[in-house]
Design a protein around this motif. Structure first.
Motif, PDB file in Angstrom:
ATOM      1  N   THR A   1       7.121   2.421   0.915  1.00 21.23           N
ATOM      2  CA  THR A   1       6.388   2.412  -0.501  1.00 21.23           C
ATOM      3  C   THR A   1       6.590   0.834  -0.909  1.00 21.23           C
ATOM      4  O   THR A   1       7.671   0.894  -1.312  1.00 21.23           O
ATOM      5  CB  THR A   1       6.689   3.675  -1.161  1.00 21.23           C
ATOM      6  OG1 THR A   1       6.498   5.004  -0.623  1.00 21.23           O
ATOM      7  CG2 THR A   1       5.861   3.454  -2.671  1.00 21.23           C
ATOM      8  N   VAL A   2       5.431   0.088  -1.307  1.00 21.44           N
ATOM      9  CA  VAL A   2       5.590  -1.075  -1.915  1.00 21.44           C
ATOM     10  C   VAL A   2       4.971  -1.055  -3.168  1.00 21.44           C
ATOM     11  O   VAL A   2       3.703  -0.814  -3.398  1.00 21.44           O
ATOM     12  CB  VAL A   2       4.835  -1.935  -0.781  1.00 21.44           C
ATOM     13  CG1 VAL A   2       4.908  -3.583  -1.335  1.00 21.44           C
ATOM     14  CG2 VAL A   2       5.554  -1.959   0.435  1.00 21.44           C
ATOM     15  N   PRO A   3       5.829  -1.471  -4.175  1.00 28.89           N
ATOM     16  CA  PRO A   3       5.378  -1.814  -5.455  1.00 28.89           C
ATOM     17  C   PRO A   3       4.493  -3.037  -5.454  1.00 28.89           C
ATOM     18  O   PRO A   3       4.904  -4.147  -4.971  1.00 28.89           O
ATOM     19  CB  PRO A   3       6.517  -1.989  -6.482  1.00 28.89           C
ATOM     20  CG  PRO A   3       7.604  -2.350  -5.450  1.00 28.89           C
ATOM     21  CD  PRO A   3       7.222  -1.788  -4.230  1.00 28.89           C
ATOM     22  N   LEU A   4       3.204  -2.967  -5.830  1.00 27.80           N
ATOM     23  CA  LEU A   4       1.987  -3.944  -5.848  1.00 27.80           C
ATOM     24  C   LEU A   4       2.193  -5.002  -7.308  1.00 27.80           C
ATOM     25  O   LEU A   4       2.186  -4.474  -8.449  1.00 27.80           O
ATOM     26  CB  LEU A   4       0.776  -3.417  -5.885  1.00 27.80           C
ATOM     27  CG  LEU A   4       0.827  -2.685  -4.399  1.00 27.80           C
ATOM     28  CD1 LEU A   4      -0.869  -2.177  -4.365  1.00 27.80           C
ATOM     29  CD2 LEU A   4       1.104  -3.392  -3.214  1.00 27.80           C
ATOM     30  N   PRO A   5       2.608  -6.461  -7.002  1.00 31.72           N
ATOM     31  CA  PRO A   5       2.850  -7.257  -8.108  1.00 31.72           C
ATOM     32  C   PRO A   5       1.632  -7.713  -8.850  1.00 31.72           C
ATOM     33  O   PRO A   5       1.780  -8.259  -9.867  1.00 31.72           O
ATOM     34  CB  PRO A   5       3.639  -8.414  -7.739  1.00 31.72           C
ATOM     35  CG  PRO A   5       3.242  -8.231  -6.055  1.00 31.72           C
ATOM     36  CD  PRO A   5       3.108  -7.008  -5.688  1.00 31.72           C
ATOM     37  N   SER A   6       0.560  -7.739  -8.141  1.00 32.32           N
ATOM     38  CA  SER A   6      -0.751  -8.415  -8.822  1.00 32.32           C
ATOM     39  C   SER A   6      -2.170  -7.658  -8.357  1.00 32.32           C
ATOM     40  O   SER A   6      -1.841  -6.917  -7.477  1.00 32.32           O
ATOM     41  CB  SER A   6      -0.647  -9.793  -8.595  1.00 32.32           C
ATOM     42  OG  SER A   6      -0.746 -10.001  -7.119  1.00 32.32           O
ATOM     43  N   ASP A   7      -3.229  -7.862  -9.404  1.00 31.67           N
ATOM     44  CA  ASP A   7      -4.508  -7.396  -8.962  1.00 31.67           C
ATOM     45  C   ASP A   7      -5.028  -7.949  -7.725  1.00 31.67           C
ATOM     46  O   ASP A   7      -4.600  -9.401  -7.744  1.00 31.67           O
ATOM     47  CB  ASP A   7      -5.324  -7.497 -10.101  1.00 31.67           C
ATOM     48  CG  ASP A   7      -4.986  -6.529 -11.276  1.00 31.67           C
ATOM     49  OD1 ASP A   7      -4.056  -5.940 -11.280  1.00 31.67           O
ATOM     50  OD2 ASP A   7      -5.615  -6.577 -12.183  1.00 31.67           O
ATOM     51  N   GLY A   8      -5.774  -7.485  -6.664  1.00 33.63           N
ATOM     52  CA  GLY A   8      -6.469  -8.130  -5.655  1.00 33.63           C
ATOM     53  C   GLY A   8      -6.480  -7.503  -4.549  1.00 33.63           C
ATOM     54  O   GLY A   8      -6.070  -6.401  -4.197  1.00 33.63           O
TER      55      GLY A   8
ATOM     56  N   ALA B   1      -2.149  -4.368 -10.025  1.00 34.06           N
ATOM     57  CA  ALA B   1      -0.694  -4.644 -10.322  1.00 34.06           C
ATOM     58  C   ALA B   1       0.035  -3.252 -10.827  1.00 34.06           C
ATOM     59  O   ALA B   1      -0.791  -2.432 -11.427  1.00 34.06           O
ATOM     60  CB  ALA B   1      -0.491  -5.724 -11.228  1.00 34.06           C
ATOM     61  N   GLY B   2       1.151  -3.018 -10.533  1.00 39.31           N
ATOM     62  CA  GLY B   2       1.735  -1.879 -10.861  1.00 39.31           C
ATOM     63  C   GLY B   2       1.476  -0.443  -9.968  1.00 39.31           C
ATOM     64  O   GLY B   2       2.181   0.471 -10.169  1.00 39.31           O
TER      65      GLY B   2
ATOM     66  N   LEU C   1       0.735  -8.338   2.827  1.00 36.74           N
ATOM     67  CA  LEU C   1       0.410  -9.695   2.261  1.00 36.74           C
ATOM     68  C   LEU C   1      -0.246  -9.581   1.174  1.00 36.74           C
ATOM     69  O   LEU C   1      -1.174  -9.003   1.099  1.00 36.74           O
ATOM     70  CB  LEU C   1      -0.317 -10.475   3.164  1.00 36.74           C
ATOM     71  CG  LEU C   1       0.414 -11.253   4.632  1.00 36.74           C
ATOM     72  CD1 LEU C   1       0.701 -10.237   5.476  1.00 36.74           C
ATOM     73  CD2 LEU C   1      -0.431 -12.311   5.410  1.00 36.74           C
ATOM     74  N   PRO C   2       0.453 -10.112  -0.125  1.00 38.07           N
ATOM     75  CA  PRO C   2      -0.372 -10.030  -1.320  1.00 38.07           C
ATOM     76  C   PRO C   2      -1.821 -10.844  -1.492  1.00 38.07           C
ATOM     77  O   PRO C   2      -1.946 -11.703  -0.778  1.00 38.07           O
ATOM     78  CB  PRO C   2       0.616 -10.543  -2.273  1.00 38.07           C
ATOM     79  CG  PRO C   2       1.481 -11.472  -1.503  1.00 38.07           C
ATOM     80  CD  PRO C   2       1.346 -11.110  -0.168  1.00 38.07           C
ATOM     81  N   PRO C   3      -2.420 -10.681  -2.644  1.00 38.94           N
ATOM     82  CA  PRO C   3      -3.629 -11.488  -2.662  1.00 38.94           C
ATOM     83  C   PRO C   3      -3.344 -13.076  -2.553  1.00 38.94           C
ATOM     84  O   PRO C   3      -2.276 -13.267  -3.229  1.00 38.94           O
ATOM     85  CB  PRO C   3      -4.075 -11.017  -4.120  1.00 38.94           C
ATOM     86  CG  PRO C   3      -3.524  -9.589  -4.251  1.00 38.94           C
ATOM     87  CD  PRO C   3      -2.174  -9.890  -3.710  1.00 38.94           C
ATOM     88  N   GLU C   4      -4.053 -13.706  -1.993  1.00 39.13           N
ATOM     89  CA  GLU C   4      -4.133 -15.215  -1.979  1.00 39.13           C
ATOM     90  C   GLU C   4      -3.009 -15.653  -1.013  1.00 39.13           C
ATOM     91  O   GLU C   4      -2.555 -16.728  -1.237  1.00 39.13           O
ATOM     92  CB  GLU C   4      -4.070 -15.973  -3.225  1.00 39.13           C
ATOM     93  CG  GLU C   4      -5.046 -15.363  -4.370  1.00 39.13           C
ATOM     94  CD  GLU C   4      -6.610 -15.812  -3.488  1.00 39.13           C
ATOM     95  OE1 GLU C   4      -6.594 -16.739  -3.007  1.00 39.13           O
ATOM     96  OE2 GLU C   4      -7.695 -14.759  -3.802  1.00 39.13           O
ATOM     97  N   SER C   5      -2.342 -14.854  -0.325  1.00 37.65           N
ATOM     98  CA  SER C   5      -1.190 -15.223   0.530  1.00 37.65           C
ATOM     99  C   SER C   5      -1.699 -16.237   1.651  1.00 37.65           C
ATOM    100  O   SER C   5      -2.355 -16.008   2.222  1.00 37.65           O
ATOM    101  CB  SER C   5      -0.323 -13.860   1.183  1.00 37.65           C
ATOM    102  OG  SER C   5       0.685 -14.492   1.898  1.00 37.65           O
ATOM    103  N   ALA C   6      -0.581 -17.014   2.029  1.00 37.59           N
ATOM    104  CA  ALA C   6      -1.018 -17.892   2.877  1.00 37.59           C
ATOM    105  C   ALA C   6      -0.219 -17.498   4.262  1.00 37.59           C
ATOM    106  O   ALA C   6       0.178 -18.387   5.238  1.00 37.59           O
ATOM    107  CB  ALA C   6      -0.613 -19.424   2.726  1.00 37.59           C
ATOM    108  N   GLY C   7       0.092 -16.308   4.114  1.00 39.21           N
ATOM    109  CA  GLY C   7       0.889 -15.635   5.286  1.00 39.21           C
ATOM    110  C   GLY C   7       2.464 -15.195   4.833  1.00 39.21           C
ATOM    111  O   GLY C   7       2.809 -14.435   5.604  1.00 39.21           O
TER     112      GLY C   7
END
Length: 138
Positions: free
Chosen positions: A103-110, A59-60, A83-89
């Protein structure tokens, strides 16, 4: 008469061939060489298949992605979603709408997926396209 028609309709439904083969989708883990924060990924996509390039991040951090079509027998309509972690699509970025460089800011770890796919006539007609992805995380 009604019962005969219902039985006939059920027989036709059960005897109908499947709509089409279920296409296997692929997944590939992306790793950076020691000391590097980025890499180049090359691939080929055909028809309506998709390929998920998996990459772990925190994240971050920010993910830079630039997709370039590298040869096609169609129109070159190759795109990607992030697709973020645990995304269903559900995507946090869709290049068919917002462009093939970002450039995409990442909201969570994974583990994030960069899903590469074709759209429109190229997907429907089974066209093939080569592509390159410049990918980094900072």
């Amino acid at each position: 008469m009604q019962r005969t028609l219902s039985a006939l309709a059920l027989t036709l439904i059960l005897a109908a061939p499947p709509v089409g083969p279920v296409m296997a989708q692929s997944k590939s883990v992306v790793e950076f060489a020691p000391g590097n924060f980025g890499t180049m990924v090359n691939g080929t996509i055909e028809g309506d298949e998709y390929i998920d390039y998996m990459l772990g991040a925190k994240a971050g951090q920010e993910m830079f992605i630039e997709l370039t079509v590298d040869g096609t027998n169609g129109t070159g309509s190759v795109y990607f979603n992030v697709l973020p972690p645990e995304s269903a699509g559900e995507a946090i970025y869709n290049s068919s709408i917002d462009g093939n460089s970002t450039t995409v800011p990442l909201p969570s770890d994974g583990d994030y997926a960069i899903r590469v796919y074709q759209m429109g006539t190229d997907a429907d007609a089974g066209k093939t396209a080569g592509f390159r992805i410049d990918l980094s995380i900072q």
